[in-house]
Design an enzyme around this catalytic site. Sequence first.
Site, short mmCIF file in Angstrom:
data_model
loop_
_atom_site.label_atom_id
_atom_site.label_comp_id
_atom_site.label_asym_id
_atom_site.label_seq_id
_atom_site.Cartn_x
_atom_site.Cartn_y
_atom_site.Cartn_z
N HIS A 261 -4.47 -3.80 -4.12
CA HIS A 261 -4.08 -4.65 -2.99
C HIS A 261 -5.01 -4.41 -1.78
O HIS A 261 -5.61 -5.34 -1.25
CB HIS A 261 -2.62 -4.36 -2.61
CG HIS A 261 -2.09 -5.19 -1.50
ND1 HIS A 261 -1.37 -6.34 -1.70
CD2 HIS A 261 -2.18 -5.05 -0.14
CE1 HIS A 261 -1.04 -6.87 -0.54
NE2 HIS A 261 -1.51 -6.10 0.43
N GLU A 262 -5.13 -3.15 -1.39
CA GLU A 262 -5.98 -2.84 -0.23
C GLU A 262 -7.44 -3.11 -0.55
O GLU A 262 -8.21 -3.53 0.32
CB GLU A 262 -5.78 -1.39 0.23
CG GLU A 262 -4.34 -1.02 0.63
CD GLU A 262 -3.71 -1.95 1.66
OE1 GLU A 262 -4.47 -2.59 2.43
OE2 GLU A 262 -2.47 -2.07 1.68
N HIS A 265 -8.08 -6.72 0.21
CA HIS A 265 -8.31 -6.91 1.65
C HIS A 265 -9.74 -6.49 2.03
O HIS A 265 -10.43 -7.17 2.78
CB HIS A 265 -7.34 -6.04 2.46
CG HIS A 265 -5.96 -6.61 2.62
ND1 HIS A 265 -5.72 -7.85 3.17
CD2 HIS A 265 -4.72 -6.10 2.32
CE1 HIS A 265 -4.40 -8.08 3.21
NE2 HIS A 265 -3.78 -7.04 2.69
N GLU A 291 -4.13 -11.93 3.37
CA GLU A 291 -3.17 -11.53 2.34
C GLU A 291 -3.44 -12.27 1.02
O GLU A 291 -3.18 -11.73 -0.06
CB GLU A 291 -1.74 -11.82 2.83
CG GLU A 291 -0.64 -11.24 1.96
CD GLU A 291 -0.48 -9.71 2.09
OE1 GLU A 291 -1.18 -9.09 2.92
OE2 GLU A 291 0.34 -9.16 1.34
#
Lengths: 497, 497
Positions: A261-262, A265, A291
């Site tokens: 997820h990070e 980003h 997001e």
Amino acid sequence: MPTLYEQYKAQMSKLADLSGAMATLHWDQEVNMPKNGAASRGKQIATLSAITHEQFTNEKIGNLLNRMERMTSLDNAQKKNIAITRKQYDKATRFDEAFVIKRSQAISHAFASWIAARQADDYGIYKDALQEIIDIKKEEAKIIGYKDHPYDALLDEYEPGLTTARVTEIFDHVKSELKPLLKKIRKSKKISTKILKGHFDKDIQWQYGLNILKQIGYDFESGRQDISEHPFSTSLGPGDIRVTTRIDESDFCNMLFSTIHEGGHALYEQGLPASEYGLATGSYISLSIHESQSRLWENHVGRSKEFWSYNYPSLQQHFPRSFKKKSLKKFYKAINAISPGYIRTEADELHYHFHVIIRFEIEQMIMKGEVSAKELKELWNEKYKEYLGIKVKSDKLGVLQDVHWAHGGIGYFPTYSLGSFYAAQFYQQAVKDKPKIESKIEKGDHSTLLKWLRKNIHNHGRRYEAEELCERITGEQLNVEHFLRYARKKYGKIYGF
Amino acid sequence: MPTLYEQYKAQMSKLADLSGAMATLHWDQEVNMPKNGAASRGKQIATLSAITHEQFTNEKIGNLLNRMERMTSLDNAQKKNIAITRKQYDKATRFDEAFVIKRSQAISHAFASWIAARQADDYGIYKDALQEIIDIKKEEAKIIGYKDHPYDALLDEYEPGLTTARVTEIFDHVKSELKPLLKKIRKSKKISTKILKGHFDKDIQWQYGLNILKQIGYDFESGRQDISEHPFSTSLGPGDIRVTTRIDESDFCNMLFSTIHEGGHALYEQGLPASEYGLATGSYISLSIHESQSRLWENHVGRSKEFWSYNYPSLQQHFPRSFKKKSLKKFYKAINAISPGYIRTEADELHYHFHVIIRFEIEQMIMKGEVSAKELKELWNEKYKEYLGIKVKSDKLGVLQDVHWAHGGIGYFPTYSLGSFYAAQFYQQAVKDKPKIESKIEKGDHSTLLKWLRKNIHNHGRRYEAEELCERITGEQLNVEHFLRYARKKYGKIYGF
């Protein structure tokens, strides 16, 4: 003598330096800072914020804008940058120093109260400080101004142009479509997640996470990974985009999906054009588009069959005791099991949106003055009963779970769901444009997907607004049908209906 | 309405926030920053420096100073703070923005050239950039002003009030006394340092270093230790005083003594009164007093018999292969062996000062225009032949070894030696005041010494200037006889004369 636009660029670049410095202070606070450093760090950040506000609202910037707006020789990208600065400038100059200080003090107070309340698992400790935040956010909405709903003024801060009406329209549709899907899933055979529990050595998890980041294309010469209590990604400057993760030795998925997820980003930030540093064209578009990048990698890649058909053998090697004798199919189902829970950040791909919808509904009521902080806990628990069918047993698992409100972040939550919906729409388009994406992922090669994202999204910075970009790429504005179709298809297969 | 002094304190505190923020950026640069973060980090630091200069030289501060100077109700500590700010303000306002930018650009250029020159081991690459620095420092000295020697203007930056004449007087005496002592040592039986060579595991060294820091009283709730290429200590704010070390697996002493040295610096900063944040009374006195604290712990404690009679057994346990069969006496002699070398930071307690004297002599010539950058290498090598009796074989081991000049730090070096001399004088006084200090160190208990330092030095901040403090504590100004007596006694015993 530098041109007006060059002068403007230099000013913006200086402000970006300040914001990179603050990002470094924040990053250090979460990752390294010793206990007794907290007070002076808080003060340093407050001082830099005040200086940033001072420098941005300086009439030098106002004069530059006035003069540039009369120019005819600027290209579209330059005009776009100036228009965005103008909007931000007009907003920022509406706030006087007294308000900025009052708000930052209320946030400090609320954050400390939130920490204390979580430790004691007692919302009562936090409620007065939260009411202060609510009052200030109402004042803020008034200062900013709005047409239909005070909440619109706050949404715009995180997602420029987004309105309460638009979110309501989207969420109503999602609600009505997800409910029958979840009903079908509840009626199907339950999927066991037992395979994911066990002991997962810290150092091996750490190494595995680094490998995954490398695999998806995260550049370690322009960033690094560390451990923090809550995973996050942050831009300290072009060429320095960092991610953090957390490791729970009893729960492998915690590290795994937060890392992807990070990482998503961070790939976005690493792809922004450094030459446009400090300008809209060098910046991300909005929180929902940010997001969309993390959710795309986390869900459409990281929870896909293709990804795991490549990575599962190496996972089995890293954790033979847990996975050696378990099939890929079992693992794939386990990481995609659907089940309601208390915590938003741990929610599955479908229930996640009910967590967000609850916050969206509460935030509107807050801004309309229909609910006070005192009554928030009951409201929260009622809504969890209604939407997720669960009884919240403790404040920590309930109304105290998110830091956002303590940080003054009312209006932030909807972007989480919108991000997922954009992710589905973008990913579908990417695969349509480059049909080899999935067969390459199956070989551990993410370059085709990343290249598509770079070309279609990252490289533009904020050249376009969110729905505008979406239309350019996919031919239509945000359309949740893409997400719903993806969800029905994926979970229909997994749950066998 | 805050009083004038409160307004002044708030302004100073804001400036200290900026300097803490810059310290954090620097720390991160040395400890964490990924390769591609360098350019934007450099820009962030430059922007913060410019803003700091802007905010400090603002006429708001000037007006406050003017008005406070007419007040009669201030106490001595307040007057002292104001007087120091006045001196710094008058100095800072003499520099216009153009000069500040020119200087910071020259430093960036010189630093990059120095790095490149070191990599190529070729002084030629660096010499033009260094000449630029020299020219700017000459201009700086002119702007600041001086009475006797342009070098005085630069010395004052690091050691307020120090003059070339005073340093010359001290160094001449030290030179004439150390020469016969070193001659005696050269004539004595050579001490073997073989015991210190071998393989010392990284992780065990790391743990050992942490233990030593804890033992001397370093507070890990108000700091942390990390690894960096060059060890340093830095204050990120009250409650956040960090140290770094480096680990060489073939040379245990590298980590050991740098840890104690930086620990000594950090103990000083951890002892400064946080309530005086941003003011002279909350700050260190001068670089030589800072260095007195690091050298006191490094040499008077860390190279003492008492220290090792407590710590040697644990060292033997940590590194049995190296030390198990070797006596404490042998170890103690080895870590105190005297032998000339090329590198200042690796020099023994006696030759160290010749390294500094060489730089002092060269810097004076630079400032008088008696030598140009082009001729520096030859001059350097001649002086090493003359004072240390060694032939410098490479630029990296010679004129390229220190970063100071590349950072514009001309006038810094003398404070290193003065720090050692102060250390001897202070330590002698501490033991006189508290005779139990050494028997406690022998038991691993450093609290009596630390308490003495806190009470007599740390707690005052910059309430007194260096020699003034020295007189208050020891009854006389800096007197190198204390250092010389210590040296003669210690090395007479070790070398048996």
